[in-house]
Design a protein around this motif. Sequence first.
Motif, PDB file in Angstrom:
ATOM      1  N   GLU A   1       0.856  -1.256  -0.024  1.00 23.97           N
ATOM      2  CA  GLU A   1      -0.034  -0.083  -0.015  1.00 23.97           C
ATOM      3  C   GLU A   1       0.820   1.161  -0.115  1.00 23.97           C
ATOM      4  O   GLU A   1       1.751   1.286   0.623  1.00 23.97           O
ATOM      5  CB  GLU A   1      -0.741  -0.184   1.267  1.00 23.97           C
TER       6      GLU A   1
ATOM      7  N   TRP B   1       0.946   5.879   0.148  1.00 26.15           N
ATOM      8  CA  TRP B   1      -0.002   7.213   0.253  1.00 26.15           C
ATOM      9  C   TRP B   1       0.807   8.045   0.001  1.00 26.15           C
ATOM     10  O   TRP B   1       1.922   8.021   0.308  1.00 26.15           O
ATOM     11  CB  TRP B   1      -0.402   6.755   1.637  1.00 26.15           C
TER      12      TRP B   1
ATOM     13  N   GLU C   1      -2.743  12.266   1.906  1.00 26.60           N
ATOM     14  CA  GLU C   1      -3.509  11.426   2.376  1.00 26.60           C
ATOM     15  C   GLU C   1      -3.207  11.144   3.972  1.00 26.60           C
ATOM     16  O   GLU C   1      -4.304  10.419   4.384  1.00 26.60           O
ATOM     17  CB  GLU C   1      -3.370  10.214   1.400  1.00 26.60           C
TER      18      GLU C   1
ATOM     19  N   ARG D   1      -2.435   5.791   9.434  1.00 25.85           N
ATOM     20  CA  ARG D   1      -3.879   6.557   9.425  1.00 25.85           C
ATOM     21  C   ARG D   1      -3.997   7.509   8.253  1.00 25.85           C
ATOM     22  O   ARG D   1      -3.218   8.542   8.172  1.00 25.85           O
ATOM     23  CB  ARG D   1      -4.281   7.173  10.519  1.00 25.85           C
ATOM     24  N   HIS D   2      -4.871   7.071   7.379  1.00 22.73           N
ATOM     25  CA  HIS D   2      -5.317   7.855   5.980  1.00 22.73           C
ATOM     26  C   HIS D   2      -6.413   8.030   5.905  1.00 22.73           C
ATOM     27  O   HIS D   2      -7.531   7.681   6.243  1.00 22.73           O
ATOM     28  CB  HIS D   2      -4.407   7.200   5.084  1.00 22.73           C
ATOM     29  N   LYS D   3      -6.580   9.229   4.971  1.00 26.24           N
ATOM     30  CA  LYS D   3      -8.108   9.556   4.546  1.00 26.24           C
ATOM     31  C   LYS D   3      -8.819   8.719   3.344  1.00 26.24           C
ATOM     32  O   LYS D   3      -7.937   8.083   2.578  1.00 26.24           O
ATOM     33  CB  LYS D   3      -7.994  10.925   3.924  1.00 26.24           C
ATOM     34  N   LYS D   4      -9.894   8.016   3.763  1.00 25.88           N
ATOM     35  CA  LYS D   4     -10.468   7.098   2.643  1.00 25.88           C
ATOM     36  C   LYS D   4     -11.909   7.218   2.868  1.00 25.88           C
ATOM     37  O   LYS D   4     -12.373   7.008   4.072  1.00 25.88           O
ATOM     38  CB  LYS D   4      -9.773   5.763   3.114  1.00 25.88           C
TER      39      LYS D   4
ATOM     40  N   LYS E   1     -15.488   6.032   2.261  1.00 25.82           N
ATOM     41  CA  LYS E   1     -16.536   5.054   2.138  1.00 25.82           C
ATOM     42  C   LYS E   1     -17.054   5.062   1.004  1.00 25.82           C
ATOM     43  O   LYS E   1     -17.699   6.218   0.570  1.00 25.82           O
ATOM     44  CB  LYS E   1     -17.114   4.384   3.141  1.00 25.82           C
ATOM     45  N   LYS E   2     -17.388   4.003   0.259  1.00 24.26           N
ATOM     46  CA  LYS E   2     -18.125   3.727  -1.086  1.00 24.26           C
ATOM     47  C   LYS E   2     -19.491   4.033  -0.668  1.00 24.26           C
ATOM     48  O   LYS E   2     -19.994   3.752   0.338  1.00 24.26           O
ATOM     49  CB  LYS E   2     -17.873   2.623  -1.838  1.00 24.26           C
TER      50      LYS E   2
ATOM     51  N   THR F   1     -11.031   8.808   8.801  1.00 27.48           N
ATOM     52  CA  THR F   1     -10.040   8.158   8.496  1.00 27.48           C
ATOM     53  C   THR F   1      -9.492   6.648   8.707  1.00 27.48           C
ATOM     54  O   THR F   1     -10.721   6.072   9.649  1.00 27.48           O
ATOM     55  CB  THR F   1      -8.547   8.674   9.030  1.00 27.48           C
TER      56      THR F   1
ATOM     57  N   SER G   1      -4.167   1.511   8.126  1.00 26.62           N
ATOM     58  CA  SER G   1      -3.636   0.375   7.416  1.00 26.62           C
ATOM     59  C   SER G   1      -2.412   0.089   8.414  1.00 26.62           C
ATOM     60  O   SER G   1      -1.692   1.048   8.431  1.00 26.62           O
ATOM     61  CB  SER G   1      -3.218   0.797   5.980  1.00 26.62           C
TER      62      SER G   1
END
Length: 196
Positions: A86, A88, A92, A115-118, A120-121, A161, A164
Amino acid sequence: MEDGRQAYEVRYGWNAPTIKVALLCLLLVGLAFAPGPPDWAAAVLGITGAVSLVAVALLAGSRRTALRVGPEGMTLGGTPFGDQTERWAWPEIVSVELWTEQSSRMVKTLHIGVRHKKAKKGVRLEEGSATPPGSAPALRQIDRYLATHVPGEFVEAFRGTVVSSRGMALWQVDRARLKAAVEAFAPEVHLFDRLG
């Protein structure tokens, strides 16, 4: 690099954690030949130890990147055991976290998390919304507490966030070099070191 800052990179290899795991695998193989256990138990010990030793040797010999902190961002390397690599970019990333998990009295595993920004779908939070619709009362209570005890910019940085992470069973991080690299490339990223 032109500005003198160097990336920090850790690779899988024959280091102290890898050698400890390899010795444990050899112990399992040795126990398979010890007198006393039933044949089926000896076979299970021997096969488990041998397969684990081969897996450890392959990963150590691969010299794959386990962690990279550079001007472009961070990378957590994958393993043949299911973890995917992974990457980033710095914008991010909110924080880098180090912690220990104790799975038993004798086994402690060090972990690193990004810890990253993501998003959700299918879920889109409006700017300034406190909590997603239908959130649990406990989450609303936490949000109220944070609103009165923690600076708003800090809370907002962590909202939405995910973490991962990787266990560092077969490699180790130099905490001082990690801190220096994060500070050099992204001083706005928080580093939480809970390794003690």
